[in-house]
Design an enzyme around this catalytic site. Structure first.
Site, PDB file in Angstrom:
ATOM      1  N   ASN A   1       0.868  -1.182   0.000  1.00 45.67           N
ATOM      2  CA  ASN A   1       0.000   0.000   0.000  1.00 45.67           C
ATOM      3  C   ASN A   1       0.906   1.233   0.000  1.00 45.67           C
ATOM      4  OD1 ASN A   1      -1.858   1.992   0.404  1.00 45.67           O
ATOM      5  ND2 ASN A   1      -2.316   1.449   2.534  1.00 45.67           N
TER       6      ASN A   1
ATOM      7  N   LYS B   1       0.060   4.214  -0.426  1.00 41.32           N
ATOM      8  CA  LYS B   1      -0.671   5.402   0.070  1.00 41.32           C
ATOM      9  C   LYS B   1      -0.464   6.580  -0.883  1.00 41.32           C
ATOM     10  CE  LYS B   1       0.067   3.609   4.672  1.00 41.32           C
ATOM     11  NZ  LYS B   1      -0.214   3.755   6.059  1.00 41.32           N
TER      12      LYS B   1
ATOM     13  N   HIS C   1      -9.664   0.951   4.504  1.00 42.57           N
ATOM     14  CA  HIS C   1      -8.408   1.179   5.235  1.00 42.57           C
ATOM     15  C   HIS C   1      -8.697   2.131   6.398  1.00 42.57           C
ATOM     16  CE1 HIS C   1      -4.355   2.494   6.176  1.00 42.57           C
ATOM     17  NE2 HIS C   1      -3.922   1.406   5.563  1.00 42.57           N
TER      18      HIS C   1
ATOM     19  N   GLU D   1      -7.207   4.605   7.477  1.00 43.29           N
ATOM     20  CA  GLU D   1      -7.045   6.032   7.160  1.00 43.29           C
ATOM     21  C   GLU D   1      -8.294   6.566   6.450  1.00 43.29           C
ATOM     22  OE1 GLU D   1      -3.288   5.566   5.172  1.00 43.29           O
ATOM     23  OE2 GLU D   1      -2.383   5.038   7.091  1.00 43.29           O
TER      24      GLU D   1
ATOM     25  N   GLU E   1      -5.599  -5.062  10.463  1.00 45.09           N
ATOM     26  CA  GLU E   1      -4.606  -4.002  10.650  1.00 45.09           C
ATOM     27  C   GLU E   1      -4.932  -3.199  11.909  1.00 45.09           C
ATOM     28  OE1 GLU E   1      -2.497  -2.931   6.794  1.00 45.09           O
ATOM     29  OE2 GLU E   1      -4.222  -1.621   6.947  1.00 45.09           O
TER      30      GLU E   1
ATOM     31  N   GLY F   1       2.104   2.328  10.670  1.00 47.28           N
ATOM     32  CA  GLY F   1       3.047   3.434  10.527  1.00 47.28           C
ATOM     33  C   GLY F   1       3.722   3.850  11.814  1.00 47.28           C
TER      34      GLY F   1
ATOM     35  N   SER G   1       3.094  -2.105  10.396  1.00 43.29           N
ATOM     36  CA  SER G   1       4.554  -2.079  10.598  1.00 43.29           C
ATOM     37  C   SER G   1       5.224  -3.419  10.283  1.00 43.29           C
ATOM     38  CB  SER G   1       4.897  -1.603  12.012  1.00 43.29           C
ATOM     39  OG  SER G   1       4.442  -0.269  12.181  1.00 43.29           O
TER      40      SER G   1
HETATM   41  C1  PEP Z   1      -0.928   0.179   5.864  1.00 42.74           C
HETATM   42  O1  PEP Z   1      -0.934   1.311   5.457  1.00 42.74           O
HETATM   43  O2  PEP Z   1      -1.829  -0.585   5.524  1.00 42.74           O
HETATM   44  C2  PEP Z   1       0.162  -0.241   6.741  1.00 42.74           C
HETATM   45  C3  PEP Z   1       0.074  -1.405   7.319  1.00 42.74           C
HETATM   46  O3  PEP Z   1       1.199   0.637   6.913  1.00 42.74           O
HETATM   47  P1  PEP Z   1       2.598   0.337   7.654  1.00 42.74           P
HETATM   48  O4  PEP Z   1       3.134  -0.956   7.081  1.00 42.74           O
HETATM   49  O5  PEP Z   1       3.467   1.491   7.323  1.00 42.74           O
HETATM   50  O6  PEP Z   1       2.312   0.188   9.100  1.00 42.74           O
END
Ligand code: PEP
Length: 258
Positions: A9, A11, A96, A98, A168, A174, A214
């Site tokens: 992803n 983003k 997601h 976000e 998630e 992040g 992460s």
């Molecule tokens: C994500 O944006 O779905 C995500 C898991 O980000 P990160 O790996 O940076 O935590």
């Protein structure tokens, strides 16, 4: 056997030149791939370019980061499932955290997006996850089950390989904090059980359930060793070819033993 999926992803990152360099570098070290699928999810303006770079590359797929559920019309700024297919997408991320947090997407929105994706032969990657506050209150499983039911209850699914669900935890996205492999496994196992209630055991056993939050080169092997974790949705670490290539080329227990 479920084929693992490693999904990137990106983003709202990368311009066309950066994206081209990243995909070219990635393909040098993470292609060909066997018995796993890689799905790159760039921002909308990069879809056709990235699609062109991975065209014909076996086990590589293209995903969008969002979709609208209408077919066409006066919906300024939105893209329909058919438009995503037209760009070469096979997958689309839905719900997601976000999007839920900043764009107020509800479970009902997610339901409509999942339905539209399925009807247009796009594989939804439905994201669910709890906040830190919800986790500390012991509500993780209730929250993720509520999100799963809200987006999926009443959908018609002919086969489990047409759906991907990503667990998630929001506090892990992040932040550099990851759920433990056992913790992620335990939540994901509950999600699979609920998929069995919604769609029957055969379909539940086919759905790929990913962990996201992460994931990086150092923790991917342990996460992927869990029986119900079928892949990863990766944000930050997917923006660098070497780290994402290491995630794609994660080591199985069998290969570590050799
Ligand atoms: C994500 O944006 O779905 C995500 C898991 O980000 P990160 O790996 O940076 O935590």
């Amino acid at each position: 056997m479920r084929t693992p999926i490693l999904a990137a992803n990106w983003k709202m990152n990368l311009n066309r030149r950066e994206a081209k360099n990243l995909v070219e570098d990635l393909l040098k070290v993470a292609f060909p791939v066997q018995q796993r699928e890689v799905v790159l999810c760039p921002s909308f303006h990069l879809l056709t370019e990235v699609g062109g770079l991975i065209e014909g590359k076996a086990n590589y797929g293209l995903g969008a980061q969002n979709v609208y559920w209408k077919e066409s019309g006066a919906f300024t700024g939105e893209l329909s499932p058919a438009m995503l297919r037209d760009c070469g997408c096979s997958h689309v991320i839905i719900g997601h955290s976000e999007r839920r947090a900043y764009f107020h997407e509800s479970d009902k929105d997610c339901f409509q997006k999942v339905e539209a994706a399925l009807q247009n032969n796009l594989v939804p990657i439905l994201c669910v996850g709890e906040s830190l506050e919800q986790r500390e209150a012991g509500k993780t499983k209730d929250v993720v089950l509520g999100q799963l039911q809200g987006a999926l209850k009443g959908q018609s699914l002919s086969s489990g390989d047409k759906l991907v669900v990503a667990y998630e935890p929001i506090w892990a996205i992040g932040t550099g904090k990851t759920d433990t492999p056992e913790g992620a496994e335990s939540t994901i196992a509950v999600l699979r059980q609920e998929l069995g209630n919604l769609f029957g055991e055969r379909i539940a056993q086919q759905v790929r359930l990913l962990y996201g939050g992460s994931v990086n080169a150092a923790n991917v092997d342990a996460l992927m060793a869990q029986p119900n974790i079928d892949g990863a949705l990766v944000g930050g670490a997917s923006l660098k070819a070497d780290s994402f290539a290491r995630i794609v080329n994660y080591q199985t227990q069998a290969s570590l033993a050799n």
